[in-house]
Design a protein around this motif. Structure first.
Motif, PDB file in Angstrom:
ATOM      1  N   GLU A  13       3.162   9.711 -15.810  1.00 39.56           N
ATOM      2  CA  GLU A  13       2.114  10.671 -15.445  1.00 39.56           C
ATOM      3  C   GLU A  13       0.815  10.390 -16.182  1.00 39.56           C
ATOM      4  OE1 GLU A  13       2.035  12.805 -12.895  1.00 39.56           O
ATOM      5  OE2 GLU A  13       3.960  11.875 -12.430  1.00 39.56           O
ATOM      6  N   ASP A  14       0.892   9.879 -17.408  1.00 38.15           N
ATOM      7  CA  ASP A  14      -0.315   9.592 -18.186  1.00 38.15           C
ATOM      8  C   ASP A  14      -0.716   8.111 -18.122  1.00 38.15           C
ATOM      9  OD1 ASP A  14       1.831   8.645 -19.676  1.00 38.15           O
ATOM     10  OD2 ASP A  14       1.124   9.472 -21.570  1.00 38.15           O
ATOM     11  N   TRP A  15      -0.231   7.399 -17.094  1.00 36.45           N
ATOM     12  CA  TRP A  15      -0.528   5.973 -16.911  1.00 36.45           C
ATOM     13  C   TRP A  15      -2.026   5.752 -16.805  1.00 36.45           C
ATOM     14  CZ3 TRP A  15      -2.529   3.584 -12.339  1.00 36.45           C
ATOM     15  CH2 TRP A  15      -2.447   2.195 -12.317  1.00 36.45           C
ATOM     16  N   LEU A  16      -2.477   4.667 -17.434  1.00 33.90           N
ATOM     17  CA  LEU A  16      -3.878   4.273 -17.358  1.00 33.90           C
ATOM     18  C   LEU A  16      -3.976   2.815 -16.950  1.00 33.90           C
ATOM     19  CD1 LEU A  16      -5.484   5.820 -20.560  1.00 33.90           C
ATOM     20  CD2 LEU A  16      -5.835   6.528 -18.203  1.00 33.90           C
TER      21      LEU A  16
ATOM     22  N   GLY B  37       0.807  -1.218   0.000  1.00 36.80           N
ATOM     23  CA  GLY B  37       0.000   0.000   0.000  1.00 36.80           C
ATOM     24  C   GLY B  37       0.836   1.261   0.000  1.00 36.80           C
ATOM     25  N   ASP B  38       2.051   1.169  -0.544  1.00 42.33           N
ATOM     26  CA  ASP B  38       2.998   2.288  -0.517  1.00 42.33           C
ATOM     27  C   ASP B  38       2.856   3.147  -1.779  1.00 42.33           C
ATOM     28  OD1 ASP B  38       5.123   4.032  -0.258  1.00 42.33           O
ATOM     29  OD2 ASP B  38       6.523   2.478   0.425  1.00 42.33           O
ATOM     30  N   ALA B  39       1.875   4.032  -1.760  1.00 42.70           N
ATOM     31  CA  ALA B  39       1.585   4.878  -2.919  1.00 42.70           C
ATOM     32  C   ALA B  39       2.751   5.799  -3.260  1.00 42.70           C
ATOM     33  CB  ALA B  39       0.323   5.694  -2.673  1.00 42.70           C
ATOM     34  N   ALA B  40       3.431   6.330  -2.258  1.00 42.63           N
ATOM     35  CA  ALA B  40       4.541   7.263  -2.513  1.00 42.63           C
ATOM     36  C   ALA B  40       5.685   6.568  -3.250  1.00 42.63           C
ATOM     37  CB  ALA B  40       5.039   7.858  -1.199  1.00 42.63           C
TER      38      ALA B  40
ATOM     39  N   VAL C  96     -11.763   2.543 -16.312  1.00 39.54           N
ATOM     40  CA  VAL C  96     -10.429   3.104 -16.534  1.00 39.54           C
ATOM     41  C   VAL C  96     -10.084   4.010 -15.362  1.00 39.54           C
ATOM     42  CG1 VAL C  96      -9.030   4.576 -18.034  1.00 39.54           C
ATOM     43  CG2 VAL C  96     -10.653   2.973 -19.040  1.00 39.54           C
ATOM     44  N   GLN C  97      -8.864   3.870 -14.884  1.00 31.71           N
ATOM     45  CA  GLN C  97      -8.429   4.662 -13.739  1.00 31.71           C
ATOM     46  C   GLN C  97      -7.097   5.330 -14.066  1.00 31.71           C
ATOM     47  OE1 GLN C  97      -8.028   2.329 -10.149  1.00 31.71           O
ATOM     48  NE2 GLN C  97      -8.790   4.026  -8.927  1.00 31.71           N
ATOM     49  N   HIS C  98      -6.965   6.592 -13.675  1.00 31.04           N
ATOM     50  CA  HIS C  98      -5.743   7.357 -13.885  1.00 31.04           C
ATOM     51  C   HIS C  98      -4.825   7.214 -12.673  1.00 31.04           C
ATOM     52  CE1 HIS C  98      -7.271   9.360 -17.507  1.00 31.04           C
ATOM     53  NE2 HIS C  98      -8.442   9.248 -16.894  1.00 31.04           N
ATOM     54  N   LYS C  99      -3.584   7.604 -12.871  1.00 28.04           N
ATOM     55  CA  LYS C  99      -2.552   7.465 -11.849  1.00 28.04           C
ATOM     56  C   LYS C  99      -2.960   8.090 -10.516  1.00 28.04           C
ATOM     57  CE  LYS C  99       2.263   8.734 -10.902  1.00 28.04           C
ATOM     58  NZ  LYS C  99       3.504   9.270 -11.487  1.00 28.04           N
ATOM     59  N   ALA C 100      -3.365   9.336 -10.512  1.00 35.19           N
ATOM     60  CA  ALA C 100      -3.676  10.035  -9.263  1.00 35.19           C
ATOM     61  C   ALA C 100      -4.791   9.337  -8.493  1.00 35.19           C
ATOM     62  CB  ALA C 100      -4.047  11.488  -9.541  1.00 35.19           C
ATOM     63  N   ASP C 101      -5.826   8.899  -9.197  1.00 33.13           N
ATOM     64  CA  ASP C 101      -6.943   8.220  -8.537  1.00 33.13           C
ATOM     65  C   ASP C 101      -6.500   6.895  -7.925  1.00 33.13           C
ATOM     66  OD1 ASP C 101      -8.641  10.277  -9.297  1.00 33.13           O
ATOM     67  OD2 ASP C 101      -9.299   9.235 -11.111  1.00 33.13           O
ATOM     68  N   TYR C 102      -5.708   6.136  -8.682  1.00 31.32           N
ATOM     69  CA  TYR C 102      -5.250   4.837  -8.180  1.00 31.32           C
ATOM     70  C   TYR C 102      -4.371   5.008  -6.946  1.00 31.32           C
ATOM     71  CZ  TYR C 102      -3.341   0.150  -8.027  1.00 31.32           C
ATOM     72  OH  TYR C 102      -2.973  -1.107  -7.608  1.00 31.32           O
ATOM     73  N   LEU C 103      -3.426   5.943  -7.022  1.00 30.93           N
ATOM     74  CA  LEU C 103      -2.529   6.167  -5.894  1.00 30.93           C
ATOM     75  C   LEU C 103      -3.285   6.658  -4.664  1.00 30.93           C
ATOM     76  CD1 LEU C 103       0.577   7.693  -7.696  1.00 30.93           C
ATOM     77  CD2 LEU C 103       0.291   5.348  -6.826  1.00 30.93           C
ATOM     78  N   GLN C 104      -4.312   7.477  -4.880  1.00 27.54           N
ATOM     79  CA  GLN C 104      -5.123   7.955  -3.761  1.00 27.54           C
ATOM     80  C   GLN C 104      -5.860   6.783  -3.093  1.00 27.54           C
ATOM     81  OE1 GLN C 104      -8.195  10.791  -4.674  1.00 27.54           O
ATOM     82  NE2 GLN C 104      -8.507  11.279  -2.533  1.00 27.54           N
TER      83      GLN C 104
END
Length: 142
Positions: free
Chosen positions: A48-51, A37-40, A59-67
């Motif tokens: 940055e444009d990972w999907l 669970g180590d998002a950092a 479909v989920q973007h990087k920021a949403d997944y990491l959050q």
């Protein structure tokens, strides 16, 4: 005299390259860091444009997944990969295989077997994932 400058620069570049994780290590880190669970620590592995295309088509973007990982909305409890194949095409690689996973998402436990495809790109001496897709496999006997 210019050769004396170029040689140290080449040595520094070679040392940096030797310290960068291999593709296989980056892919192993992807699974390990999700389990932790180590998002950092996971963030630099993802472009940055990972999907991420989930098995349900979402479909989920990087920021949403990491959050999700950082807030523990998603907690992976098992990730075991099988039949992993790595194919490289210059600075791009495609990794495929089967993954047996279990997790809790938004308080709901789930598990399953999935076929996955991950696309990695070598940028500035480091591997970054640009896309990940999974398809749920039917349960044996279904």
């Amino acid at each position: 005299m210019r050769a004396w400058v170029a040689v140290p620069l080449l040595l520094v570049s070679a040392l940096a390259w030797a310290q960068a994780p291999t593709l296989e290590q980056a892919d192993t880190d992807w699974n390990r860091l999700r389990l932790q669970g180590d998002a950092a620590a996971l963030a630099p592995l993802l472009a940055e444009d990972w999907l991420l295309t989930h098995s349900d088509g979402r479909v989920q973007h990087k920021a949403d997944y990491l959050q999700e990982l950082a807030t523990r909305q998603r907690r992976n409890t098992r990730i075991d990969n099988e039949d992993v194949q790595v194919r490289r095409y210059g600075n791009t690689a495609v990794i495929t295989g089967t993954s047996v996973q279990a997790a809790v998402s938004d308080g709901q436990p789930w598990e399953g077997r999935f076929r996955f495809t991950r696309v990695w790109v070598l940028r500035d001496g480091h591997w970054q994932m640009v896309a990940s897709h999974s398809s749920r496999l039917a349960a044996p006997g279904s």
